[in-house]
Design a protein around this motif. Sequence first.
Motif, PDB file in Angstrom:
ATOM      1  N   SER A 125     -18.836  40.669 -38.634  1.00 55.88           N
ATOM      2  CA  SER A 125     -19.111  39.403 -39.318  1.00 55.88           C
ATOM      3  C   SER A 125     -18.883  38.272 -38.316  1.00 55.88           C
ATOM      4  O   SER A 125     -18.126  38.411 -37.354  1.00 55.88           O
ATOM      5  CB  SER A 125     -18.163  39.219 -40.512  1.00 55.88           C
ATOM      6  N   ASP A 126     -19.544  37.157 -38.543  1.00 53.11           N
ATOM      7  CA  ASP A 126     -19.316  35.983 -37.691  1.00 53.11           C
ATOM      8  C   ASP A 126     -17.851  35.562 -37.758  1.00 53.11           C
ATOM      9  O   ASP A 126     -17.282  35.117 -36.767  1.00 53.11           O
ATOM     10  CB  ASP A 126     -20.222  34.826 -38.107  1.00 53.11           C
ATOM     11  N   ALA A 127     -17.248  35.702 -38.942  1.00 50.33           N
ATOM     12  CA  ALA A 127     -15.850  35.313 -39.113  1.00 50.33           C
ATOM     13  C   ALA A 127     -14.942  36.094 -38.160  1.00 50.33           C
ATOM     14  O   ALA A 127     -14.054  35.522 -37.533  1.00 50.33           O
ATOM     15  CB  ALA A 127     -15.408  35.534 -40.558  1.00 50.33           C
TER      16      ALA A 127
ATOM     17  N   SER B 228     -13.029  34.592 -34.752  1.00 48.25           N
ATOM     18  CA  SER B 228     -11.645  34.386 -35.204  1.00 48.25           C
ATOM     19  C   SER B 228     -10.696  33.986 -34.079  1.00 48.25           C
ATOM     20  O   SER B 228      -9.660  33.386 -34.333  1.00 48.25           O
ATOM     21  CB  SER B 228     -11.119  35.656 -35.875  1.00 48.25           C
ATOM     22  N   GLY B 229     -11.033  34.361 -32.843  1.00 44.70           N
ATOM     23  CA  GLY B 229     -10.141  34.058 -31.724  1.00 44.70           C
ATOM     24  C   GLY B 229      -8.929  34.973 -31.655  1.00 44.70           C
ATOM     25  O   GLY B 229      -8.057  34.798 -30.804  1.00 44.70           O
ATOM     26  N   ILE B 230      -8.864  35.963 -32.513  1.00 40.92           N
ATOM     27  CA  ILE B 230      -7.717  36.871 -32.539  1.00 40.92           C
ATOM     28  C   ILE B 230      -7.781  37.835 -31.359  1.00 40.92           C
ATOM     29  O   ILE B 230      -8.835  38.378 -31.039  1.00 40.92           O
ATOM     30  CB  ILE B 230      -7.681  37.676 -33.856  1.00 40.92           C
ATOM     31  N   VAL B 231      -6.651  38.041 -30.730  1.00 42.11           N
ATOM     32  CA  VAL B 231      -6.454  39.135 -29.783  1.00 42.11           C
ATOM     33  C   VAL B 231      -5.423  40.029 -30.451  1.00 42.11           C
ATOM     34  O   VAL B 231      -4.329  39.572 -30.815  1.00 42.11           O
ATOM     35  CB  VAL B 231      -5.958  38.632 -28.403  1.00 42.11           C
ATOM     36  N   TRP B 232      -5.769  41.292 -30.640  1.00 38.95           N
ATOM     37  CA  TRP B 232      -4.909  42.192 -31.402  1.00 38.95           C
ATOM     38  C   TRP B 232      -3.619  42.498 -30.647  1.00 38.95           C
ATOM     39  O   TRP B 232      -3.643  42.939 -29.505  1.00 38.95           O
ATOM     40  CB  TRP B 232      -5.643  43.477 -31.751  1.00 38.95           C
ATOM     41  N   SER B 233      -2.530  42.242 -31.337  1.00 39.65           N
ATOM     42  CA  SER B 233      -1.182  42.544 -30.850  1.00 39.65           C
ATOM     43  C   SER B 233      -0.414  43.087 -32.059  1.00 39.65           C
ATOM     44  O   SER B 233      -0.923  43.087 -33.181  1.00 39.65           O
ATOM     45  CB  SER B 233      -0.502  41.268 -30.345  1.00 39.65           C
ATOM     46  N   GLU B 234       0.814  43.513 -31.832  1.00 39.36           N
ATOM     47  CA  GLU B 234       1.615  43.964 -32.975  1.00 39.36           C
ATOM     48  C   GLU B 234       1.772  42.828 -33.982  1.00 39.36           C
ATOM     49  O   GLU B 234       1.692  43.047 -35.189  1.00 39.36           O
ATOM     50  CB  GLU B 234       2.977  44.467 -32.515  1.00 39.36           C
TER      51      GLU B 234
ATOM     52  N   LYS C 241      -1.566  43.041 -43.755  1.00 37.18           N
ATOM     53  CA  LYS C 241      -1.047  42.649 -45.071  1.00 37.18           C
ATOM     54  C   LYS C 241      -2.135  42.032 -45.930  1.00 37.18           C
ATOM     55  O   LYS C 241      -2.169  42.227 -47.135  1.00 37.18           O
ATOM     56  CB  LYS C 241       0.084  41.622 -44.920  1.00 37.18           C
ATOM     57  N   GLN C 242      -2.998  41.242 -45.311  1.00 32.99           N
ATOM     58  CA  GLN C 242      -3.996  40.496 -46.098  1.00 32.99           C
ATOM     59  C   GLN C 242      -5.177  40.104 -45.219  1.00 32.99           C
ATOM     60  O   GLN C 242      -5.311  38.950 -44.834  1.00 32.99           O
ATOM     61  CB  GLN C 242      -3.360  39.276 -46.732  1.00 32.99           C
ATOM     62  N   PRO C 243      -6.050  41.057 -44.905  1.00 30.61           N
ATOM     63  CA  PRO C 243      -7.166  40.795 -43.991  1.00 30.61           C
ATOM     64  C   PRO C 243      -8.040  39.601 -44.374  1.00 30.61           C
ATOM     65  O   PRO C 243      -8.407  38.805 -43.524  1.00 30.61           O
ATOM     66  CB  PRO C 243      -7.976  42.094 -44.031  1.00 30.61           C
ATOM     67  N   LYS C 244      -8.368  39.461 -45.625  1.00 33.07           N
ATOM     68  CA  LYS C 244      -9.263  38.373 -46.038  1.00 33.07           C
ATOM     69  C   LYS C 244      -8.584  37.012 -45.935  1.00 33.07           C
ATOM     70  O   LYS C 244      -9.258  35.999 -45.793  1.00 33.07           O
ATOM     71  CB  LYS C 244      -9.793  38.619 -47.443  1.00 33.07           C
ATOM     72  N   HIS C 245      -7.264  36.985 -45.988  1.00 28.22           N
ATOM     73  CA  HIS C 245      -6.536  35.718 -45.831  1.00 28.22           C
ATOM     74  C   HIS C 245      -6.537  35.298 -44.372  1.00 28.22           C
ATOM     75  O   HIS C 245      -6.745  34.134 -44.048  1.00 28.22           O
ATOM     76  CB  HIS C 245      -5.099  35.858 -46.337  1.00 28.22           C
TER      77      HIS C 245
ATOM     78  N   PHE D  66     -10.730  46.120 -47.277  1.00 30.17           N
ATOM     79  CA  PHE D  66      -9.407  46.693 -47.508  1.00 30.17           C
ATOM     80  C   PHE D  66      -8.459  45.615 -48.039  1.00 30.17           C
ATOM     81  O   PHE D  66      -8.362  44.536 -47.454  1.00 30.17           O
ATOM     82  CB  PHE D  66      -8.880  47.277 -46.194  1.00 30.17           C
ATOM     83  N   PRO D  67      -7.747  45.895 -49.133  1.00 30.27           N
ATOM     84  CA  PRO D  67      -6.883  44.871 -49.726  1.00 30.27           C
ATOM     85  C   PRO D  67      -5.607  44.599 -48.931  1.00 30.27           C
ATOM     86  O   PRO D  67      -4.986  43.557 -49.117  1.00 30.27           O
ATOM     87  CB  PRO D  67      -6.547  45.438 -51.109  1.00 30.27           C
ATOM     88  N   GLY D  68      -5.205  45.514 -48.079  1.00 29.22           N
ATOM     89  CA  GLY D  68      -4.011  45.308 -47.263  1.00 29.22           C
ATOM     90  C   GLY D  68      -2.910  46.302 -47.593  1.00 29.22           C
ATOM     91  O   GLY D  68      -2.948  46.984 -48.609  1.00 29.22           O
ATOM     92  N   LEU D  69      -1.950  46.364 -46.702  1.00 20.88           N
ATOM     93  CA  LEU D  69      -0.756  47.192 -46.886  1.00 20.88           C
ATOM     94  C   LEU D  69       0.395  46.261 -47.228  1.00 20.88           C
ATOM     95  O   LEU D  69       0.591  45.256 -46.554  1.00 20.88           O
ATOM     96  CB  LEU D  69      -0.422  47.953 -45.599  1.00 20.88           C
ATOM     97  N   GLN D  70       1.159  46.601 -48.236  1.00 21.10           N
ATOM     98  CA  GLN D  70       2.266  45.737 -48.641  1.00 21.10           C
ATOM     99  C   GLN D  70       3.618  46.221 -48.134  1.00 21.10           C
ATOM    100  O   GLN D  70       4.545  45.436 -47.994  1.00 21.10           O
ATOM    101  CB  GLN D  70       2.294  45.607 -50.165  1.00 21.10           C
TER     102      GLN D  70
END
Length: 125
Positions: A66-68, A72-78, A86-90, A99-103
Amino acid sequence: MLIAAALVAMTGSGAARAQDGAAGEKVFAKCLQCHHIGVGAKNFYGPELNGLIGRKAGSVPGYNYSDATKNSGIVWSETTLRTYLKQPKHDVPGTNMTFPGLQNEADISNVIAYIKQFGADGKQI
């Protein structure tokens, strides 16, 4: 006495972040519906996750993000994975990830430990 209390406090907080790759593999079963990892992993409904730590979001060749996600500018880290899982769409509004996330914090720590085991070539590090 103060030193002993500090040591107990530090040990307790470390335990909360303890990671178990074997337990993470079981949690990753929830991710397998869309993501593959390991030798021979291919893009599926989601991108393959080999070498994820340190990789820019939206950068796996051949996957239609997705364009989002791409922007996003995210670089994956821990740290980024911990909040995203926890909340991918947020964290990335407009992502295609459903995926709704892991709580559970332990599940998140463990799945990160599992993912971290795989280099870009899919081999366990």
